[in-house]
Design a protein around this motif. Structure first.
Motif, PDB file in Angstrom:
ATOM      1  N   LEU A 193      47.661  27.624  21.864  1.00 34.14           N
ATOM      2  CA  LEU A 193      47.861  26.555  22.843  1.00 34.14           C
ATOM      3  C   LEU A 193      48.417  27.127  24.136  1.00 34.14           C
ATOM      4  N   LYS A 194      49.404  28.022  24.009  1.00 31.41           N
ATOM      5  CA  LYS A 194      50.001  28.608  25.207  1.00 31.41           C
ATOM      6  C   LYS A 194      48.958  29.425  25.977  1.00 31.41           C
ATOM      7  N   ALA A 195      48.055  30.094  25.241  1.00 30.24           N
ATOM      8  CA  ALA A 195      46.984  30.844  25.912  1.00 30.24           C
ATOM      9  C   ALA A 195      46.194  29.918  26.837  1.00 30.24           C
ATOM     10  N   ALA A 221      41.247  41.393  20.038  1.00 31.62           N
ATOM     11  CA  ALA A 221      40.541  42.207  21.039  1.00 31.62           C
ATOM     12  C   ALA A 221      40.765  41.703  22.467  1.00 31.62           C
ATOM     13  N   LEU A 222      41.974  41.243  22.743  1.00 30.83           N
ATOM     14  CA  LEU A 222      42.364  40.910  24.118  1.00 30.83           C
ATOM     15  C   LEU A 222      43.132  42.104  24.687  1.00 30.83           C
ATOM     16  N   PRO A 223      43.215  42.247  26.018  1.00 33.48           N
ATOM     17  CA  PRO A 223      43.997  43.352  26.588  1.00 33.48           C
ATOM     18  C   PRO A 223      45.448  43.316  26.086  1.00 33.48           C
ATOM     19  N   ASP A 224      46.034  44.488  25.859  1.00 36.39           N
ATOM     20  CA  ASP A 224      47.389  44.575  25.297  1.00 36.39           C
ATOM     21  C   ASP A 224      48.419  43.794  26.104  1.00 36.39           C
ATOM     22  N   ASP A 225      48.265  43.824  27.440  1.00 36.14           N
ATOM     23  CA  ASP A 225      49.298  43.173  28.260  1.00 36.14           C
ATOM     24  C   ASP A 225      49.214  41.646  28.216  1.00 36.14           C
ATOM     25  N   PHE A 226      48.204  41.084  27.522  1.00 40.05           N
ATOM     26  CA  PHE A 226      48.147  39.624  27.363  1.00 40.05           C
ATOM     27  C   PHE A 226      49.203  39.149  26.355  1.00 40.05           C
ATOM     28  N   PHE A 227      49.697  40.103  25.507  1.00 36.64           N
ATOM     29  CA  PHE A 227      50.779  39.715  24.590  1.00 36.64           C
ATOM     30  C   PHE A 227      52.092  39.920  25.318  1.00 36.64           C
ATOM     31  N   ASN A 228      52.522  38.838  25.975  1.00 38.96           N
ATOM     32  CA  ASN A 228      53.605  38.944  26.923  1.00 38.96           C
ATOM     33  C   ASN A 228      54.136  37.541  27.118  1.00 38.96           C
ATOM     34  N   MET A 229      55.382  37.430  27.556  1.00 35.76           N
ATOM     35  CA  MET A 229      55.913  36.096  27.866  1.00 35.76           C
ATOM     36  C   MET A 229      55.003  35.403  28.891  1.00 35.76           C
ATOM     37  N   TYR A 230      54.473  36.223  29.825  1.00 34.14           N
ATOM     38  CA  TYR A 230      53.495  35.691  30.783  1.00 34.14           C
ATOM     39  C   TYR A 230      52.114  35.936  30.191  1.00 34.14           C
ATOM     40  N   GLY A 231      51.789  35.188  29.156  1.00 31.44           N
ATOM     41  CA  GLY A 231      50.547  35.379  28.417  1.00 31.44           C
ATOM     42  C   GLY A 231      50.584  34.566  27.139  1.00 31.44           C
ATOM     43  N   VAL A 232      50.113  35.155  26.035  1.00 31.48           N
ATOM     44  CA  VAL A 232      49.962  34.380  24.797  1.00 31.48           C
ATOM     45  C   VAL A 232      51.178  34.473  23.871  1.00 31.48           C
ATOM     46  N   GLU A 233      52.169  35.287  24.244  1.00 30.19           N
ATOM     47  CA  GLU A 233      53.338  35.443  23.369  1.00 30.19           C
ATOM     48  C   GLU A 233      54.230  34.204  23.473  1.00 30.19           C
ATOM     49  N   PHE A 234      54.706  33.738  22.297  1.00 33.52           N
ATOM     50  CA  PHE A 234      55.505  32.516  22.244  1.00 33.52           C
ATOM     51  C   PHE A 234      56.630  32.718  21.239  1.00 33.52           C
ATOM     52  N   TYR A 235      57.845  32.981  21.744  1.00 29.65           N
ATOM     53  CA  TYR A 235      58.997  33.238  20.873  1.00 29.65           C
ATOM     54  C   TYR A 235      58.677  34.270  19.789  1.00 29.65           C
ATOM     55  N   GLY A 253      48.827  25.947  17.288  1.00 28.72           N
ATOM     56  CA  GLY A 253      48.073  27.130  16.870  1.00 28.72           C
ATOM     57  C   GLY A 253      48.901  28.393  16.968  1.00 28.72           C
ATOM     58  N   VAL A 254      50.039  28.416  16.258  1.00 28.36           N
ATOM     59  CA  VAL A 254      50.950  29.566  16.312  1.00 28.36           C
ATOM     60  C   VAL A 254      50.698  30.487  15.120  1.00 28.36           C
ATOM     61  N   PHE A 255      50.584  31.794  15.396  1.00 33.94           N
ATOM     62  CA  PHE A 255      50.277  32.800  14.366  1.00 33.94           C
ATOM     63  C   PHE A 255      51.235  33.978  14.507  1.00 33.94           C
ATOM     64  N   PRO A 256      51.391  34.778  13.433  1.00 33.50           N
ATOM     65  CA  PRO A 256      52.270  35.951  13.511  1.00 33.50           C
ATOM     66  C   PRO A 256      51.786  36.941  14.571  1.00 33.50           C
ATOM     67  N   ALA A 257      52.735  37.638  15.192  1.00 32.83           N
ATOM     68  CA  ALA A 257      52.421  38.566  16.284  1.00 32.83           C
ATOM     69  C   ALA A 257      51.410  39.633  15.857  1.00 32.83           C
ATOM     70  N   HIS A 258      51.481  40.077  14.581  1.00 32.87           N
ATOM     71  CA  HIS A 258      50.602  41.188  14.175  1.00 32.87           C
ATOM     72  C   HIS A 258      49.122  40.787  14.226  1.00 32.87           C
ATOM     73  N   GLN A 259      48.834  39.472  14.271  1.00 36.28           N
ATOM     74  CA  GLN A 259      47.419  39.068  14.345  1.00 36.28           C
ATOM     75  C   GLN A 259      46.839  39.235  15.754  1.00 36.28           C
ATOM     76  N   PHE A 260      47.717  39.480  16.743  1.00 37.88           N
ATOM     77  CA  PHE A 260      47.209  39.667  18.109  1.00 37.88           C
ATOM     78  C   PHE A 260      46.211  40.820  18.164  1.00 37.88           C
ATOM     79  N   GLY A 261      46.494  41.873  17.380  1.00 38.27           N
ATOM     80  CA  GLY A 261      45.625  43.051  17.375  1.00 38.27           C
ATOM     81  C   GLY A 261      44.186  42.743  16.979  1.00 38.27           C
ATOM     82  N   GLN A 262      43.992  41.668  16.205  1.00 43.40           N
ATOM     83  CA  GLN A 262      42.634  41.328  15.758  1.00 43.40           C
ATOM     84  C   GLN A 262      41.824  40.587  16.822  1.00 43.40           C
TER      85      GLN A 262
END
Length: 486
Positions: free
Chosen positions: A209-211, A189-203, A178-187
């Motif tokens: 899945l990583k979430a 409505a999760l806290p900004d700091d969840f987009f992080n290596m220690y979070g949902v960001e994946f390469y 379930g990998v999607f482009p980074a710009h979709q993170f904004g849609q």
């Protein structure tokens, strides 16, 4: 005390099935309920899901969510067993015919991130009394489609300043992330700091899945061997370091078989029934299968069956190379499934070259799957990797000896017909160690050799049919896990 658990998945047998996930979502909740848990399921409102539920009524109006107006949560029951099912009605997201994930061109829908973020978000809302009459203590999310549920739970806990439900995330297949482009993170409505290596960001992208792997309280996968394999570089899909880091929270619990659905003694989809003590009916099933596929009506030909997605993961490229050997030895092969066009075409070419010995049909149909499992002498599951595999478990129940690669759940459930295993009354199938033509060819030769010794073959069939991979033991392990968390 009764534990309340919500299972979150994208499909559920018999309402909607594209693979083994649906079988698990359909069988595990009832097995937990039988053992005293209070379990409900949350699904997206796909057309066949809405059509198949009884007594559907609205529970909550959710308004506009993820750019989708008029979202509502409804509750109904599964007519076959009374299982309580919540469905998210969001027609602009879910009301599409055909495959739940892909369009007619087999391309994933462009809004899959929103479609499945909504599933995870509603799961977290149910843990915050969205249904005033019931809320879960455990949110049990399955595969990437439900992967953001644990993330939304953690975000809600931060907001409320207290713990809500605990979460369990089950990986059915680590290859689907379930990998999607980074710009979709904004849609999302999760806290900004969840987009992080220690979070949902994946390469540099966003991985559902990583979430699930990062934010859940516990991780399970569908066999003990697969739990070890996914912590390695070779099978970790880029997530092995995270999985090793969380190894103390990770356990492998083998999937079970619903013997109410898969039992040759009373299988509603078969014309002829048989059992370990009365095997005669199996021959009639074999004759019916040969007839159905236009193969030579030879009762003594060793018949190999394949019911599978036709992909490289399933090792069918390796099997394709072994077909000449099967044909040369007088064997037959029936293949049923859909998948990679190159594999489909390769298999069809072999079938055209050997019409009396090889038959290939593209598609999926539950009744035909049962017919093939019952009518085959051997069911081949030569997967490159296999988290659990249910096909080999069905095959065992039907006395159709599985031929498998020694990985994941296949390694955990089939004992090779080696001389020592035969001597110790342990053999239930044919296992090859290395994923290469030589290994597979040797296993095929062992199958022919054992088939030539009818008494030993029948003994192995009976032994296979006596194996118990019912949901009982697995459900007990999940309940123990829930209790630890609660």
């Amino acid at each position: 005390m009764t534990i309340r658990a919500l299972h979150v998945a994208s499909e559920l047998y018999p309402l909607l099935k594209t693979g083994g996930l649906a079988d698990v979502a359909g069988a595990l909740p009832p097995a937990l309920i039988e053992r005293g848990a209070d379990v409900r399921v949350l699904l997206p409102g796909f057309p066949t899901v809405l059509a198949g539920l009884a007594d559907l009524h609205p529970i909550a109006q959710l308004g506009r969510r993820f750019d989708t107006p008029g979202v509502t949560l409804e509750r109904g029951t599964l007519p076959s067993n009374g299982l309580v099912v919540y469905v998210i009605r969001a027609d602009t997201l879910y009301d599409r015919s055909g495959n739940p994930y892909l369009d007619d061109e087999h391309v994933p829908y462009g809004d899959n991130a929103q479609r499945f973020a909504l599933l995870g978000w509603v799961a977290a809302q149910l843990a915050q009394q969205l249904d005033p009459a019931w809320s879960p203590q455990i949110v049990h999310a399955h595969d990437w489609h439900a992967g953001v549920a644990p993330a939304y739970l953690k975000a809600a806990e931060r907001q409320h300043g207290r713990a809500l439900a605990r979460s369990v995330f089950t990986v059915h297949n680590l290859a689907y992330q379930g990998v999607f482009p980074a710009h979709q993170f904004g849609q999302l409505a999760l806290p900004d700091d969840f987009f992080n290596m220690y979070g949902v960001e994946f390469y540099g992208q966003l991985s559902f899945l990583k979430a699930g792997l990062f934010y859940s309280d516990r991780i399970t996968t569908v066999s003990p061997t697969y739990a070890r394999e996914i912590q390695t570089l070779a099978q970790g899909g880029g997530l092995d370091a995270l999985l090793r880091h969380r190894s103390h929270d990770l356990s492998g619990i083998l999937n079970g078989v619903d013997y109410a659905v898969w039992n040759p003694a009373d299988d509603a989809l078969l014309d002829t029934h048989y059992s370990a003590t009365r095997l005669a009916g199996k021959l009639a099933c074999k004759e019916a299968l040969q007839k159905r596929f236009g193969l030579a009506q030879k009762s003594d030909a060793l018949l190999f069956g394949v019911v599978s997605r036709l992909t490289e993961q399933k090792g069918l490229d390796l099997l394709l190379g072994a077909v000449p050997e099967i044909v040369k030895r007088g064997g037959q092969l029936v293949v049923f499934g859909t998948g990679d066009p190159a594999l489909e075409n390769g298999l069809k070419r072999v079938a055209q070259a050997h019409p009396e010995s090889v038959a290939v049909e593209l598609g999926f149909d539950e009744a035909l799957a049962h017919t093939i499992v019952a009518g085959s002498d051997v069911i081949a599951v030569p997967s490159r990797f296999e988290p659990c595999g249910l096909t080999q478990l069905y095959a065992l129940a039907y006395g159709s000896l599985p031929l498998v690669h020694c990985v994941g759940g296949l390694a955990d459930t089939v004992a090779d017909a080696s001389l020592e295993n035969l001597a110790d009354d342990l053999a239930t199938g044919f296992v090859f160690e290395r994923f290469e033509p030589k290994g597979l060819a040797a296993a095929i030769r062992r199958a022919f050799a054992l088939y030539g010794r009818r008494t030993e073959w029948k003994a192995a069939q009976r032994r296979a049919m006596r194996q118990d991979f019912g949901w009982g033991a697995s459900a007990e392990r999940y309940l123990a896990l829930y209790r630890e968390l609660v």
